[in-house]
Structures are given as structure tokens and as C-alpha cells.
Motif scaffolding. Structure first.
Motif, PDB file in Angstrom:
ATOM      1  N   THR A   1       2.521 -37.971-107.286  1.00  0.00           N
ATOM      2  CA  THR A   1       1.148 -38.152-107.754  1.00  0.00           C
ATOM      3  C   THR A   1       0.372 -39.231-107.025  1.00  0.00           C
ATOM      4  OG1 THR A   1       1.792 -39.761-109.453  1.00  0.00           O
ATOM      5  CG2 THR A   1       1.872 -37.424-110.052  1.00  0.00           C
ATOM      6  N   SER A  41       1.614 -33.114 -97.764  1.00  0.00           N
ATOM      7  CA  SER A  41       0.596 -33.976 -98.361  1.00  0.00           C
ATOM      8  C   SER A  41       0.116 -33.478 -99.712  1.00  0.00           C
ATOM      9  CB  SER A  41      -0.602 -34.105 -97.409  1.00  0.00           C
ATOM     10  OG  SER A  41      -1.227 -32.854 -97.222  1.00  0.00           O
ATOM     11  N   ASN A  42       0.286 -32.182 -99.986  1.00  0.00           N
ATOM     12  CA  ASN A  42      -0.135 -31.652-101.281  1.00  0.00           C
ATOM     13  C   ASN A  42       0.956 -31.742-102.335  1.00  0.00           C
ATOM     14  OD1 ASN A  42      -2.950 -30.268-101.413  1.00  0.00           O
ATOM     15  ND2 ASN A  42      -2.187 -29.836 -99.366  1.00  0.00           N
ATOM     16  N   LYS A  43       2.203 -31.678-101.940  1.00  0.00           N
ATOM     17  CA  LYS A  43       3.302 -31.828-102.889  1.00  0.00           C
ATOM     18  C   LYS A  43       3.602 -33.299-103.167  1.00  0.00           C
ATOM     19  CE  LYS A  43       4.073 -27.460-103.456  1.00  0.00           C
ATOM     20  NZ  LYS A  43       3.852 -26.794-104.763  1.00  0.00           N
ATOM     21  N   ARG A  55       1.564 -36.414-103.287  1.00  0.00           N
ATOM     22  CA  ARG A  55       0.182 -36.879-103.245  1.00  0.00           C
ATOM     23  C   ARG A  55       0.064 -38.388-103.080  1.00  0.00           C
ATOM     24  NH1 ARG A  55      -3.575 -32.720-106.618  1.00  0.00           N
ATOM     25  NH2 ARG A  55      -2.581 -30.821-105.823  1.00  0.00           N
ATOM     26  N   LYS A 111      -2.438 -39.163-100.477  1.00  0.00           N
ATOM     27  CA  LYS A 111      -3.871 -38.992-100.696  1.00  0.00           C
ATOM     28  C   LYS A 111      -4.599 -40.306-100.910  1.00  0.00           C
ATOM     29  CE  LYS A 111      -3.579 -34.263-102.378  1.00  0.00           C
ATOM     30  NZ  LYS A 111      -4.296 -33.686-101.224  1.00  0.00           N
ATOM     31  N   THR A 112      -3.836 -41.386-101.011  1.00  0.00           N
ATOM     32  CA  THR A 112      -4.436 -42.710-101.138  1.00  0.00           C
ATOM     33  C   THR A 112      -3.741 -43.659-100.170  1.00  0.00           C
ATOM     34  OG1 THR A 112      -2.898 -43.292-102.932  1.00  0.00           O
ATOM     35  CG2 THR A 112      -5.037 -42.367-103.557  1.00  0.00           C
ATOM     36  N   TRP A 128      -1.769 -24.028 -99.881  1.00  0.00           N
ATOM     37  CA  TRP A 128      -1.954 -25.466 -99.691  1.00  0.00           C
ATOM     38  C   TRP A 128      -3.357 -25.787 -99.177  1.00  0.00           C
ATOM     39  CZ3 TRP A 128      -3.351 -27.494 -94.988  1.00  0.00           C
ATOM     40  CH2 TRP A 128      -3.171 -26.702 -93.853  1.00  0.00           C
ATOM     41  N   CYS A 133      -6.194 -27.115-101.579  1.00  0.00           N
ATOM     42  CA  CYS A 133      -6.213 -28.525-102.000  1.00  0.00           C
ATOM     43  C   CYS A 133      -5.868 -29.389-100.799  1.00  0.00           C
ATOM     44  CB  CYS A 133      -5.231 -28.781-103.139  1.00  0.00           C
ATOM     45  SG  CYS A 133      -5.452 -27.740-104.587  1.00  0.00           S
ATOM     46  N   ASN A 153      -7.390 -31.942 -99.347  1.00  0.00           N
ATOM     47  CA  ASN A 153      -7.814 -33.341 -99.226  1.00  0.00           C
ATOM     48  C   ASN A 153      -6.591 -34.234 -99.056  1.00  0.00           C
ATOM     49  OD1 ASN A 153     -10.515 -32.668 -99.540  1.00  0.00           O
ATOM     50  ND2 ASN A 153     -10.425 -32.875-101.773  1.00  0.00           N
ATOM     51  N   THR A 154      -6.579 -35.045 -98.040  1.00  0.00           N
ATOM     52  CA  THR A 154      -5.424 -35.871 -97.750  1.00  0.00           C
ATOM     53  C   THR A 154      -5.851 -37.087 -96.956  1.00  0.00           C
ATOM     54  OG1 THR A 154      -3.300 -35.953 -96.567  1.00  0.00           O
ATOM     55  CG2 THR A 154      -4.978 -34.487 -95.690  1.00  0.00           C
TER      56      THR A 154
END
Length: 355
Positions: free
Chosen positions: A57, A255-257, A259, A262-263, A317, A320, A322-323
Motif C-alpha cells: 500500500t 508498481s501496481n502490486k 504501491r 507510488k510515493t 495494470w 492504474c 500512476n507510479t
């Protein structure tokens, strides 16, 4: 959650219960703590679940504190410690071939002839390290470390090297990597050059990459610029892209699994490298697991192509995408005459064999 038949726990940690128990056994000797007269130690299964949830997450430590009832300060110590243990337990899941036969088995599955794997690099965004100046400052004006990877036909990492400072030029990332040094020393046992049907010269085995890398005899990248439809350069670029897309899909799913990408990671660059490698190893572990593979990458996750190489359906994938992953910067580079001639030979082979 473990007791419920809903399967929510599997989604909570991104893997099956059996694989979760397997990892508990692997990391327990390293991360288990002794109870004291003052307090009971946090169980290994909680430490592992906390770490996997953070990777899945990218939640703040404060958010995880409310979920697990563990202080933010302790969470910041638990996560790197468990990741380091996972890296040691799963280190054999990312392994580059060492023999000619192993390389040839990889090349058989790619439609691009003599392709050993697809290579790419990404900037992993991190928070500015204290007193680091511009050492990790990249061309996008953020702070990062670089993940350089080679992916096989099954969307698994064969090679991953992490930690180069974001300020290093993109060509320098590969030139300073261990795979480049081993290749220059001829110590990775690449197959010897051989001819293709209808080709009168021996062509080497290559890794497919994009414009951020230099064209060499073992690195094949597309022709720059726009080209007319059905021109030799256009045909070559299409064939290369159809095989190189596996690395784009792999980074997208990663990057989607996980997350956490993502930050900007709130750790020192060394710990960020450890966490990134943990995600890479877990990706391969889950892809190769009989019980977790359907959960981690169900049908439709990756791009689907027909026999002629045309895209039928984009992977899930991409919905979503955004990464915080940043691509390596494309830069014009001078290539050797040998490399140019090799690319020209591949181009003529594809153009003369258009289906």
C-alpha cells in the motif's frame, strides 16, 4: 482475517496463506525477538504482515500504527529489518543465467531472434537524504535511486541492480553495473554469434532496450525518430517493441502490486535499495508460486498479443498506471560501426521476412 473464508487476508498481503506461512518459516530465525519481563515481543507473523502491507500500500507509518497498534518509530525499524531477511531468504529467485544453455533456453521464447531478455531502468523516487546535496537529484527535479533490470519472456526478473544515484547519467548506470562489467570480461557465457535464415553474417545474441541506452553489439535499441509505414526502420522498431514490451509490463505490474513505489520512500537510500529489491524478489516469488500466481497476476494482467504481434488487449495494470517510477532519459549517443552494422543486419532480416 486468517480465520475468515472470504480470502481477504490474501489480498491484504498480496499472497496466499500457504506462501505467507512459508515466508514466516524463512524469516523467523532472523527477525524473531525474545519476550522480556517488561513486555512481550511482537510476533514474527505480525512483523511480516506489517511489512507486506507497507509494501502493498505504501501507507504512512502513522496509518499503519492505527491498523497494527505499533508505534511509528518501531514500524520504521521493523520494515527494513524484515525486508533484509526476505532478501536473504528469496535471493535465489532472481538469478541470471550462468551457462550458454541457460541463455539459449531464454532466447527460444522471444519472437525477436537472438534476444536474451529485455532491459530497462527506472528512477525510484525517495525523500531527499540529509546532507546529500545533488547526489540523488535527477533530471525530473526529484530525488531517486535507479533500478536497472533484465526481464525474461515470463515477466520475471533475471537481473536487478539497485542503488545508483539519480544524478548519474542514464548511460553511466548501465556502464557501472555488474552485468556490463561481466559482459566486458566475457564471464557471463553468452551464446556465440550465429547466423539467421537468409542472413550471411553471424549476429550476436542481444538484450533489447530503449533509447536511453547506448547501441552496442549486445544491446539493441530502436532507430530514433519517426519512420514511414512499412519502411525497414519501422518494421525493425515494431519487432523490437513487441518483444521489449515484457519489461514495460513487468515494471507496470510491480508498481501496481507494490504501491510503495507510488510515493517517495521515507528511508535512507541504502534502506530504499533493500526495500526495492524485496519487491523485485517477491514479484518473482509470487509469479512462480502455484497458489499465489493467480492472485498476484490473474489472466488479463499483462498485454495480450496475437501470433502476428498485434495488440489484442491491453493489460489490466495500465488502468492504474500512476507510479513514482520515472523512465531513464533518452539521450543521443554515438555508436560503434560494428553495432550499427549489426542493427542494420537485423533490420534487413525483418524487412525481408515480412509476413
Amino acid at each position: 482475517m486468517l480465520a475468515e473464508p472470504s480470502g481477504e487476508f490474501d489480498n491484504f498481503v498480496r499472497m496466499s496463506n500457504s506462501d505467507f506461512e512459508f515466508l514466516i518459516q524463512k524469516v523467523s530465525p532472523v527477525v524473531a525477538k525474545q519476550d522480556t519481563d517488561w513486555r512481550e515481543a511482537i510476533p514474527v507473523k505480525i512483523r511480516l504482515a506489517l511489512t507486506l502491507r507497507y509494501l502493498a500500500t505504501g501507507d504512512s507509518f502513522r496509518s499503519l500504527h492505527y491498523l497494527f497498534k505499533i508505534s511509528s518509530q518501531l514500524i520504521s525499524r521493523i520494515v527494513p529489518e524484515v525486508c533484509l531477511a526476505l532478501n536473504e531468504a528469496l535471493k535465489d529467485f532472481v538469478k541470471i543465467p550462468t551457462t550458454t544453455e541457460e541463455w539459449l533456453s531464454k532466447a527460444e521464447r522471444f519472437k525477436f531472434p537472438h534476444c536474451l531478455g529485455a532491459m530497462d531502468g527506472k528512477h525510484v523516487t525517495i525523500q531527499p537524504p540529509p546532507h546529500s546535496g545533488t547526489e540523488y537529484y535527477n533530471y525530473k527535479r526529484t530525488f531517486s535511486i535507479v533500478l536497472l533490470a533484465i526481464v525474461d519472456y515470463d515477466y520475471c526478473f533475471m537481473f536487478a541492480e539497485i542503488g545508483a544515484q539519480g544524478r548519474i547519467s542514464d548511460g553511466g548506470v548501465f556502464n557501472q553495473s555488474s552485468i556490463s562489467k561481466k559482459n566486458s570480461e566475457n564471464s557471463i557465457n553468452l551464446p556465440p554469434p550465429s547466423s539467421l535464415p537468409g542472413c550471411d553474417i553471424d549476429l550476436p545474441y542481444v538484450f533489447l532496450c530503449d533509447g536511453a541506452f547506448s547501441l552496442t553489439k549486445n544491446l539493441m535499441k530502436p532507430f530514433p525518430g519517426r519512420h514511414q509505414l512499412n519502411s525497414p526502420e519501422r518494421v525493425f522498431n515494431q519487432k523490437l517493441s513487441q518483444s521489449r514490451v515484457v519489461v514495460e509490463n513487468t515494471f507496470g505490474v510491480l508498481s501496481n502490486k507494490f504501491r510503495v513505489f507510488k510515493t517517495a520512500m521515507p528511508f535512507h537510500p541504502v534502506k530504499c535499495s533493500i526495500i526495492t529489491m524485496t519487491c523485485v524478489l517477491l514479484h518473482n516469488f509470487l509469479r512462480k508460486s502455484r497458489t499465489s500466481r493467480p492472485l498476484y497476476a490473474p489472466p488479463g494482467t499483462f498485454d495480450t498479443y496475437n501470433d502476428s504481434g498485434e495488440l489484442i488487449r491491453a493489460g489490466n495494470w495500465r488502468n492504474c498506471s500512476n507510479t513514482s517510477f520515472l523512465p531513464l532519459q533518452n539521450q543521443p549517443r554515438r555508436s560503434t560501426n560494428d553495432a550499427i552494422q549489426i542493427r542494420q543486419a537485423f533490420m534487413h532480416y525483418f524487412y525481408n521476412n515480412i509476413e
